[in-house]
Design a protein around this motif. Structure first.
Motif, PDB file in Angstrom:
ATOM      1  N   LYS A 220       0.852  -1.186   0.000  1.00 60.86           N
ATOM      2  CA  LYS A 220       0.000   0.000   0.000  1.00 60.86           C
ATOM      3  C   LYS A 220       0.888   1.236   0.000  1.00 60.86           C
ATOM      4  O   LYS A 220       2.006   1.195   0.520  1.00 60.86           O
ATOM      5  N   PRO A 221       0.464   2.346  -0.582  1.00 58.36           N
ATOM      6  CA  PRO A 221      -0.879   2.595  -1.164  1.00 58.36           C
ATOM      7  C   PRO A 221      -0.995   2.219  -2.638  1.00 58.36           C
ATOM      8  O   PRO A 221      -2.063   2.376  -3.227  1.00 58.36           O
ATOM      9  N   LEU A 222       0.110   1.723  -3.260  1.00 62.43           N
ATOM     10  CA  LEU A 222       0.067   1.445  -4.696  1.00 62.43           C
ATOM     11  C   LEU A 222      -0.933   0.344  -5.022  1.00 62.43           C
ATOM     12  O   LEU A 222      -1.660   0.424  -6.021  1.00 62.43           O
ATOM     13  N   SER A 223      -1.000  -0.689  -4.184  1.00 62.92           N
ATOM     14  CA  SER A 223      -1.951  -1.774  -4.448  1.00 62.92           C
ATOM     15  C   SER A 223      -3.389  -1.261  -4.398  1.00 62.92           C
ATOM     16  O   SER A 223      -4.241  -1.679  -5.198  1.00 62.92           O
ATOM     17  N   GLU A 224      -3.679  -0.339  -3.480  1.00 65.09           N
ATOM     18  CA  GLU A 224      -5.016   0.237  -3.395  1.00 65.09           C
ATOM     19  C   GLU A 224      -5.315   1.087  -4.622  1.00 65.09           C
ATOM     20  O   GLU A 224      -6.449   1.119  -5.115  1.00 65.09           O
ATOM     21  N   GLN A 225      -4.304   1.753  -5.134  1.00 66.01           N
ATOM     22  CA  GLN A 225      -4.478   2.564  -6.335  1.00 66.01           C
ATOM     23  C   GLN A 225      -4.788   1.679  -7.540  1.00 66.01           C
ATOM     24  O   GLN A 225      -5.666   1.998  -8.348  1.00 66.01           O
ATOM     25  N   VAL A 226      -4.080   0.568  -7.658  1.00 62.08           N
ATOM     26  CA  VAL A 226      -4.341  -0.381  -8.744  1.00 62.08           C
ATOM     27  C   VAL A 226      -5.761  -0.921  -8.652  1.00 62.08           C
ATOM     28  O   VAL A 226      -6.501  -0.975  -9.651  1.00 62.08           O
ATOM     29  N   LEU A 227      -6.166  -1.310  -7.458  1.00 58.19           N
ATOM     30  CA  LEU A 227      -7.504  -1.878  -7.265  1.00 58.19           C
ATOM     31  C   LEU A 227      -8.583  -0.852  -7.595  1.00 58.19           C
ATOM     32  O   LEU A 227      -9.567  -1.163  -8.273  1.00 58.19           O
ATOM     33  N   ARG A 228      -8.392   0.361  -7.142  1.00 58.94           N
ATOM     34  CA  ARG A 228      -9.396   1.402  -7.355  1.00 58.94           C
ATOM     35  C   ARG A 228      -9.538   1.739  -8.839  1.00 58.94           C
ATOM     36  O   ARG A 228     -10.654   1.828  -9.370  1.00 58.94           O
ATOM     37  N   ARG A 229      -8.446   1.873  -9.527  1.00 58.96           N
ATOM     38  CA  ARG A 229      -8.507   2.275 -10.933  1.00 58.96           C
ATOM     39  C   ARG A 229      -8.991   1.144 -11.834  1.00 58.96           C
ATOM     40  O   ARG A 229      -9.679   1.377 -12.820  1.00 58.96           O
ATOM     41  N   SER A 230      -8.638  -0.101 -11.502  1.00 57.96           N
ATOM     42  CA  SER A 230      -9.007  -1.237 -12.352  1.00 57.96           C
ATOM     43  C   SER A 230     -10.421  -1.734 -12.106  1.00 57.96           C
ATOM     44  O   SER A 230     -10.962  -2.500 -12.900  1.00 57.96           O
ATOM     45  N   GLU A 231     -10.998  -1.337 -10.965  1.00 58.59           N
ATOM     46  CA  GLU A 231     -12.335  -1.776 -10.556  1.00 58.59           C
ATOM     47  C   GLU A 231     -12.407  -3.271 -10.289  1.00 58.59           C
ATOM     48  O   GLU A 231     -13.471  -3.878 -10.349  1.00 58.59           O
TER      49      GLU A 231
END
Length: 281
Positions: A220-231
């Motif tokens: 985190k926070p990169l993994s959360e960013q990936v999850l949020r943007r990819s849906e």
């Protein structure tokens, strides 16, 4: 750019959920062929969330080969796609095409059915995998019943398990037939959520990215960013990371940072839908 070409080569990411999913058709493949009423499997997930890639991996684990005598092809796992306008004739045509039968042999419906079942026995099919089974719902109610009866007939006649793949509507199609619903065990591949499994998936992805520096995608926070943007679908995660890798390399960077992710030209499915809907007004 050579490294980008390397990235776009299709490859298997053996994340935990996918490996677990492979075990379920493997159990059917080992235990169900030859039974009077073999059990079946229905894999349901959101679009672009990995079901087809899992099926293709399973086919590669059980490849076509020559018989021990060397005079016959063996196709232990036959994978096809449900045609968009599903009818019995079209489905038999799809099966025959995948079996490599020349078009001129198709003929009348009865001949097509007889030939298909005989060929499937001859080449030793032990499992039938049908992708995009939700296409059934585009047919009339009568056609749907005919197709569902056909699936039950093929499984019973050949005594082989059938694995169906599709989105939520696939379950609705199977559920409309009580006998099929009792014999199709549903398995869900839900959207990805934050947690250990997502971290493992992103760590696996990072091992194939053609970048020389560590991006630490699983942290985190990169993994959360990936999850949020990819849906939350694996196909969109891969598309986003491919775009982010391209952005990094074009900027002379050897890792994916948060700023790189922000600057990547990528829109998730919901944004793409809104853009199209706005343009169609």
């Amino acid at each position: 750019m050579e490294r980008l070409t390397h990235l776009n080569v299709g490859r298997w990411i053996g994340y935990t959920r996918a490996n677990q999913m492979l075990g379920q058709p493997e159990a059917l493949y080992t235990n169900e062929p030859g039974k009077l009423r073999p059990q079946n499997l229905l894999i349901v997930n959101p679009s672009n969330n990995g079901k087809t890639r899992i099926a293709e991996k399973f086919v590669r684990l059980h490849p076509q080969r020559h018989s021990d005598e060397g005079n016959n092809e063996i196709i232990p796992v036959l994978k096809v796609q449900m045609p968009p306008e599903a009818t019995n004739n079209r489905f038999y045509t799809v099966l025959l095409t995948e079996l490599g039968t020349p078009v001129g042999y198709f003929g009348h419906h009865i001949m097509r059915e007889t030939l298909t079942l005989r060929l499937m026995r001859t080449v030793g099919v032990r499992m039938l995998i049908i992708d995009e089974v939700h296409n059934l719902l585009s047919a009339t109610a009568r056609r749907q019943r005919e197709m569902l009866n056909l699936l039950r007939y093929i499984g019973n006649d050949l005594r082989i398990p059938i694995v169906c793949l599709g989105i939520r509507e696939a379950y609705l199609a199977i559920r409309s037939d009580d006998q099929l619903e009792n014999r199709f065990h549903p398995v869900l591949l839900p959207l990805w959520e934050s947690g250990l499994e997502l971290a493992r998936l992103l760590a696996s992805f990072e091992t194939i990215l053609p970048l020389r520096g560590p991006s630490q995608l699983s942290a985190k926070p990169l993994s959360e960013q990936v999850l949020r943007r990819s849906e939350g679908t694996i196909g969109e995660i891969f598309a986003l990371l491919t775009g982010a890798t391209t952005t990094a390399l074009m900027q002379g960077e050897e890792r994916i940072a948060s700023e790189i992710m922000d600057n990547t030209d990528y829109n998730p499915p919901s944004v793409r839908r809104r853009i199209v809907e706005r343009e169609l007004r």
